[in-house]
Design a protein around this motif. Structure first.
Motif, PDB file in Angstrom:
ATOM      1  N   ASP A   1       0.881  -1.084   0.199  1.00 57.68           N
ATOM      2  CA  ASP A   1      -0.018  -0.250   0.047  1.00 57.68           C
ATOM      3  C   ASP A   1       0.903   0.999  -0.223  1.00 57.68           C
ATOM      4  O   ASP A   1       0.374   2.110   0.669  1.00 57.68           O
ATOM      5  N   ARG A   2       2.018   1.242  -0.363  1.00 58.19           N
ATOM      6  CA  ARG A   2       3.334   2.312  -0.069  1.00 58.19           C
ATOM      7  C   ARG A   2       2.791   2.831  -1.560  1.00 58.19           C
ATOM      8  O   ARG A   2       3.105   2.110  -2.457  1.00 58.19           O
ATOM      9  N   TYR A   3       3.316   3.966  -1.679  1.00 61.04           N
ATOM     10  CA  TYR A   3       3.920   4.278  -3.515  1.00 61.04           C
ATOM     11  C   TYR A   3       4.802   5.641  -3.557  1.00 61.04           C
ATOM     12  O   TYR A   3       4.437   6.545  -3.114  1.00 61.04           O
ATOM     13  N   GLU A   4       5.648   5.803  -4.481  1.00 60.77           N
ATOM     14  CA  GLU A   4       7.046   6.367  -4.662  1.00 60.77           C
ATOM     15  C   GLU A   4       6.169   7.404  -6.192  1.00 60.77           C
ATOM     16  O   GLU A   4       6.208   6.685  -6.375  1.00 60.77           O
ATOM     17  N   VAL A   5       6.484   8.679  -5.733  1.00 61.19           N
ATOM     18  CA  VAL A   5       5.394   8.913  -6.676  1.00 61.19           C
ATOM     19  C   VAL A   5       7.036  10.609  -7.167  1.00 61.19           C
ATOM     20  O   VAL A   5       7.114  11.408  -6.439  1.00 61.19           O
ATOM     21  N   ALA A   6       7.312  10.151  -8.292  1.00 58.31           N
ATOM     22  CA  ALA A   6       8.411  11.342  -8.676  1.00 58.31           C
ATOM     23  C   ALA A   6       8.159  12.557  -8.934  1.00 58.31           C
ATOM     24  O   ALA A   6       7.016  12.793  -9.367  1.00 58.31           O
ATOM     25  N   GLN A   7       8.787  13.553  -9.618  1.00 58.30           N
ATOM     26  CA  GLN A   7       8.248  15.002 -10.167  1.00 58.30           C
ATOM     27  C   GLN A   7       7.886  14.879 -11.784  1.00 58.30           C
ATOM     28  O   GLN A   7       6.602  14.861 -11.778  1.00 58.30           O
ATOM     29  N   LYS A   8       9.078  13.397 -12.109  1.00 59.90           N
ATOM     30  CA  LYS A   8       8.543  13.001 -13.499  1.00 59.90           C
ATOM     31  C   LYS A   8       6.684  12.544 -13.323  1.00 59.90           C
ATOM     32  O   LYS A   8       6.481  12.288 -14.918  1.00 59.90           O
ATOM     33  N   ASN A   9       6.526  12.601 -12.679  1.00 61.60           N
ATOM     34  CA  ASN A   9       4.689  11.317 -12.643  1.00 61.60           C
ATOM     35  C   ASN A   9       3.917  12.465 -12.819  1.00 61.60           C
ATOM     36  O   ASN A   9       2.653  11.837 -12.365  1.00 61.60           O
ATOM     37  N   ALA A  10       4.151  13.951 -12.658  1.00 64.03           N
ATOM     38  CA  ALA A  10       3.362  14.732 -12.909  1.00 64.03           C
ATOM     39  C   ALA A  10       2.778  14.346 -14.321  1.00 64.03           C
ATOM     40  O   ALA A  10       3.320  14.144 -15.327  1.00 64.03           O
ATOM     41  N   HIS A  11       0.727  14.262 -14.304  1.00 59.41           N
ATOM     42  CA  HIS A  11       0.560  14.165 -15.340  1.00 59.41           C
ATOM     43  C   HIS A  11      -0.647  14.834 -15.545  1.00 59.41           C
ATOM     44  O   HIS A  11      -1.550  15.905 -15.625  1.00 59.41           O
ATOM     45  N   ALA A  12      -1.926  14.465 -17.105  1.00 64.30           N
ATOM     46  CA  ALA A  12      -2.931  15.473 -17.146  1.00 64.30           C
ATOM     47  C   ALA A  12      -3.386  14.206 -17.863  1.00 64.30           C
ATOM     48  O   ALA A  12      -3.368  13.086 -18.294  1.00 64.30           O
ATOM     49  N   TRP A  13      -5.156  14.400 -17.447  1.00 61.43           N
ATOM     50  CA  TRP A  13      -6.376  13.266 -18.173  1.00 61.43           C
ATOM     51  C   TRP A  13      -6.935  14.362 -18.144  1.00 61.43           C
ATOM     52  O   TRP A  13      -7.451  15.261 -18.449  1.00 61.43           O
ATOM     53  N   VAL A  14      -8.113  13.697 -18.131  1.00 64.37           N
ATOM     54  CA  VAL A  14      -9.889  13.555 -19.030  1.00 64.37           C
ATOM     55  C   VAL A  14     -10.909  13.091 -18.309  1.00 64.37           C
ATOM     56  O   VAL A  14     -10.714  12.247 -17.431  1.00 64.37           O
ATOM     57  N   GLU A  15     -11.716  13.822 -17.479  1.00 63.54           N
ATOM     58  CA  GLU A  15     -12.646  13.931 -16.900  1.00 63.54           C
ATOM     59  C   GLU A  15     -13.932  13.713 -18.082  1.00 63.54           C
ATOM     60  O   GLU A  15     -14.208  15.407 -18.375  1.00 63.54           O
ATOM     61  N   VAL A  16     -15.055  13.007 -18.366  1.00 62.71           N
ATOM     62  CA  VAL A  16     -16.280  12.891 -18.679  1.00 62.71           C
ATOM     63  C   VAL A  16     -17.538  13.132 -18.250  1.00 62.71           C
ATOM     64  O   VAL A  16     -17.122  11.496 -16.448  1.00 62.71           O
ATOM     65  N   PHE A  17     -18.043  13.159 -17.976  1.00 62.21           N
ATOM     66  CA  PHE A  17     -19.329  13.193 -16.823  1.00 62.21           C
ATOM     67  C   PHE A  17     -20.217  12.834 -17.723  1.00 62.21           C
ATOM     68  O   PHE A  17     -20.326  12.514 -18.729  1.00 62.21           O
ATOM     69  N   PHE A  18     -20.864  11.579 -17.178  1.00 63.86           N
ATOM     70  CA  PHE A  18     -21.727  11.080 -16.945  1.00 63.86           C
ATOM     71  C   PHE A  18     -23.059  10.539 -16.329  1.00 63.86           C
ATOM     72  O   PHE A  18     -22.825  10.876 -15.319  1.00 63.86           O
TER      73      PHE A  18
END
Length: 774
Positions: free
Chosen positions: A574-591
């Motif tokens: 249950d432990r995750y390492e998040v680096a600066q390179k993991n910065a991301h963008a995605w989309v949210e669609v309404f249903f």
């Protein structure tokens, strides 16, 4: 000719070696630099006078008539002092003249009709009063204006004379020139007026002064015997540079200096300069203090990792190249691997994303937010407790979460005290921290829901009107071919889910992931440029394009930034390492009935792929990845230098270089191996066409190394005798030294021609011997 019994080595502890110009002989000849003829001193004094004037001219428009009169006084006083430096008369000749001039200047400054009248008043009334007052108060401000003026003139005289003497005798103005540039930069901020031309002139004077000094140093090199009676060959005595035409080369220096100093001015004619950042002196001091604090670990970082990685897009044109940063940003503890949701954007103008101003509802720490979030209707999901621990204290606004936040249980600050101020934006369903306080970590409860595919397929299209107004917005100038492509992609889809999946799959399969991109040309739409021109990009390109294509088909969608799930820590669940390179963008669609559902069209991302996506469309070789990474690092370094130049100003940056580069060069030159290498490199360019003095100069380092290793020559000992007496076990090396000694005698004493090949072989032999003796 040198007598056989004479020694080419100076006795005692005064051994000196060096290479001056194109030749030098160890311990036999020494260079003596005089202060030159009157013409030489004038050529040096003129640019020095220009530099001194730059301490006064920028102040000519500041102050009243009294200030102008003071500047004139200082200027006249400086001219007289420089005139003294031009003539080699005794100091006692100038001392009374200086006193008379000071009295005359003070009388003129304080509006006395006769200098003697001022001197009488000062000696009888003003000076005794100053002595009495200063003896009691010991404060400089308690002194009279007359006494303070005299102190100013004395200090100005010391400065002018010191600078002039350093230029004439030490042949350097780097320190004073650099100080002048720093003074002008500070003065520009204090006066809030541009003194760009003054800085340009100062640079020109520095280049002129150093160029003249170099010419005169070459011109005035003389060679003398180490003791009386030494008969030095005439080619060596006079030197190759003794006939250097000073005036002709002075014109060359003048033209070269004007060209170098004028390049920025000419560039400004063809390209308008940027407005700059407008830093004041106090702001510069605060920024430097902040840099120092961060170096010593005493300050909080001022730039969020998201901006370093490059996903934050608000207010900025999209599409610039990125460099991934492997540094750890935070460690997350979560029962499920989730995307870490941050900001959402709803307004797209064709080149960047923005967000409409919204009303935020204040909430308290530990308050139950279930009645506030989610705002949009959706089924109940899993309740997750997630903890984020930042690698270092980080100023944040939006609280990252792996779902919709229903409670903030804890929030940690390493330095600040007091209860944090939180606020909820119900429409974007995000929680923010007011004041951008630096956070070390926090624990939150979230609502995490992954809807089933069948539920999404059966969702209706009955969207609220206000939802359409917010999340169907598109720029009026959006090219029609973008809308046509959206219609073509979704032609066979029968519901909203199939349309979203069709667009997501189309982008993943037909476009390439790449960090080496560029901002679209002015007037071009970002989405159109990506779809039909470049066809490669990173998460910003894919998420923006999918959002625009969905909106073109009447599907409410929004652009979201945050972080990818990161990588699971080995040995944990249950432990995750998040680096600066993991910065991301995605989309949210309404249903309808399901709320906002996440889609990620970027190739290589998704829950099934927890690692970082490749840097190119195909995996490529390890070597290609290495060179891509190296190139990215170089680009990032150039960008940082450009940011530095923008922060402190181009002229200030040039002034710093003028100060730092000579120091670095001087330090590097003090390293013996570097100095030897440079000397041999210079010789290699001219050895084939040089005369006997060039060959003798090539042997300087050899004799120096030999005497450092085996001791000084004895008086009366010849070079060949010295070499033959050395205790060297290596027969090959001994033979090479004996051959070298014979060649040296031929170069030093025999006036016979050498072929080009013989000269080159002799230089190579010198280099080999020096390396063996190192």
């Amino acid at each position: 000719m040198i007598e056989p019994g004479s020694s080419p080595v100076r006795d005692g502890g005064h051994r000196k070696t060096g290479i001056s110009g194109a030749w030098s002989v160890p311990h036999i000849f020494v260079s003596r630099l005089s202060h030159g003829t009157l013409l030489h001193r004038i050529l040096i004094t003129l640019p020095v006078m220009g530099l001194l004037s730059e301490w006064l001219l920028p102040l000519r428009d500041a102050g009243d008539m009294g200030g102008h009169l003071m500047l004139q006084t200082l200027f006249i006083w400086a001219l007289f002092l420089l005139l003294q430096g031009l003539f080699t008369l005794r100091g006692w000749v100038w001392l009374p003249l200086n006193a008379v001039l000071v009295v005359w200047l003070c009388a003129r400054l304080f509006e006395y009709s006769h200098p003697l009248a001022w001197l009488t008043d000062y000696a009888s009334d003003i000076l005794p009063g100053d002595v009495s007052v200063f003896g009691n108060a010991w404060e400089f401000t308690a002194l009279s204006q007359e006494t303070r003026t005299i102190i100013l003139l004395v200090g100005w005289a010391i400065m002018v004379s010191a600078v002039h003497m350093l230029a004439l005798y030490r042949r350097t103005v780097w320190l004073f020139g650099g100080s002048t540039l720093v003074y002008l930069a500070v003065l520009e901020s204090a006066l809030e007026e541009s003194i760009y031309r003054d800085m340009l002139r100062a640079v020109l004077y520095i280049l002129l002064a150093q160029g003249m000094m170099l010419i005169l140093k070459l011109k005035q090199e003389t060679v003398e015997g180490s003791y009386s009676g030494t008969d030095i060959p005439e080619p060596v005595r006079s030197g190759r540079l003794s006939g250097l035409p000073v005036l002709r080369w002075s014109l060359v220096v003048l033209l070269a200096s004007c060209l170098i100093a004028g390049i920025p001015r000419v560039g400004g004619v063809f390209s308008e300069p940027s407005a700059g950042v407008g830093l004041t002196v106090s702001e510069m001091a605060e920024r430097l203090t902040g840099w120092g604090d961060r170096i010593w670990g005493n300050a909080e970082p001022s730039i969020p990792a998201s901006q370093v990685a490059g996903y934050a897009s608000q207010g900025k044109d999209l599409g610039g190249p990125l460099t991934l940063n492997d540094a750890l940003y935070f460690t997350a503890q979560s029962p499920e691997p989730t995307y870490w949701r941050g900001d959402t954007y709803n307004r797209y103008d064709g080149r960047k994303w923005d967000v409409d101003p919204s009303i935020r509802k204040p909430v308290k720490l530990s308050e139950d937010l279930s009645d506030i979030l989610p705002y949009w209707e959706r089924p109940n999901g899993d309740r997750l407790v997630q903890t984020l621990t930042f690698e270092q204290d980080t100023p944040i606004q939006t609280v990252l979460s792996g779902g919709l936040i229903t409670r903030v249980k804890e929030m940690h600050f390493s330095k600040e005290r007091g209860t944090p101020r939180l606020a909820v934006d119900r429409l974007s369903e995000t929680l923010s921290l007011q004041g951008e306080r630096a956070v070390s970590g926090y624990t939150i409860e979230t609502l995490y829901h992954q809807p089933e595919e069948q539920s999404l397929r059966s969702a209706t299209d009955n969207d609220p009107e206000y939802l359409k107004q917010m999340y169907l917005q598109l720029p009026e100038q959006l090219p029609f071919r973008v809308r046509d492509l959206a219609r073509e992609i979704t032609l066979d889809a029968v519901n909203r889910y199939e349309m979203a999946k069709a667009i997501e799959s189309y982008l993943e399969q037909n476009y390439t992931y790449s960090l080496q991109t560029s901002v679209p040309p002015e007037g071009r739409d970002f989405t159109d440029y990506f779809l039909f021109d470049t066809k490669e990009g990173y998460c910003v390109h894919f998420a923006t394009t999918m959002t625009v294509l969905l909106r073109s088909e009447g599907i409410p969608a929004r652009y979201v930034t945050g972080f990818a799930p990161g990588e699971r820590v080995a040995g944990t669940l249950d432990r995750y390492e998040v680096a600066q390179k993991n910065a991301h963008a995605w989309v949210e669609v309404f249903f309808s009935g399901q709320g906002w559902v996440m889609f990620d069209p970027t190739p290589g991302f998704g829950f099934e792929q927890m690692s970082t996506p490749p840097l190119a469309g195909d995996s490529g070789s390890a070597g290609l990845k290495y060179w891509n990474s190296l190139w990215n690092s170089m680009i990032f370094g150039v960008v940082k230098v450009l940011f530095l130049i923008a922060a402190i100003g181009p002229v200030m940056f040039g002034g710093v270089l003028l100060l730092v580069l000579p120091i670095l060069v001087a330090v590097m030159y003090q390293i013996p191996t570097v100095r030897e290498s440079l000397a041999f490199m210079r010789m290699a360019r001219t050895i084939a066409v040089s005369g006997r003095e060039g060959l003798v100069a090539a042997s300087v380092w050899v004799w120096d190394k030999l005497q450092r290793r085996f001791g000084e020559l004895e008086r009366g000992q010849t070079m060949r005798q010295y070499v033959n007496a050395l205790s060297i076990a290596d027969a090959e090396f001994r033979a090479e030294l004996e051959q070298f000694a014979q060649r040296w005698e031929r170069a030093a004493y025999h006036d016979e021609p050498w072929s080009r090949t013989e000269k080159v072989l002799f230089l190579r032999q010198c280099i080999r011997i020096v390396k063996k003796l190192a």
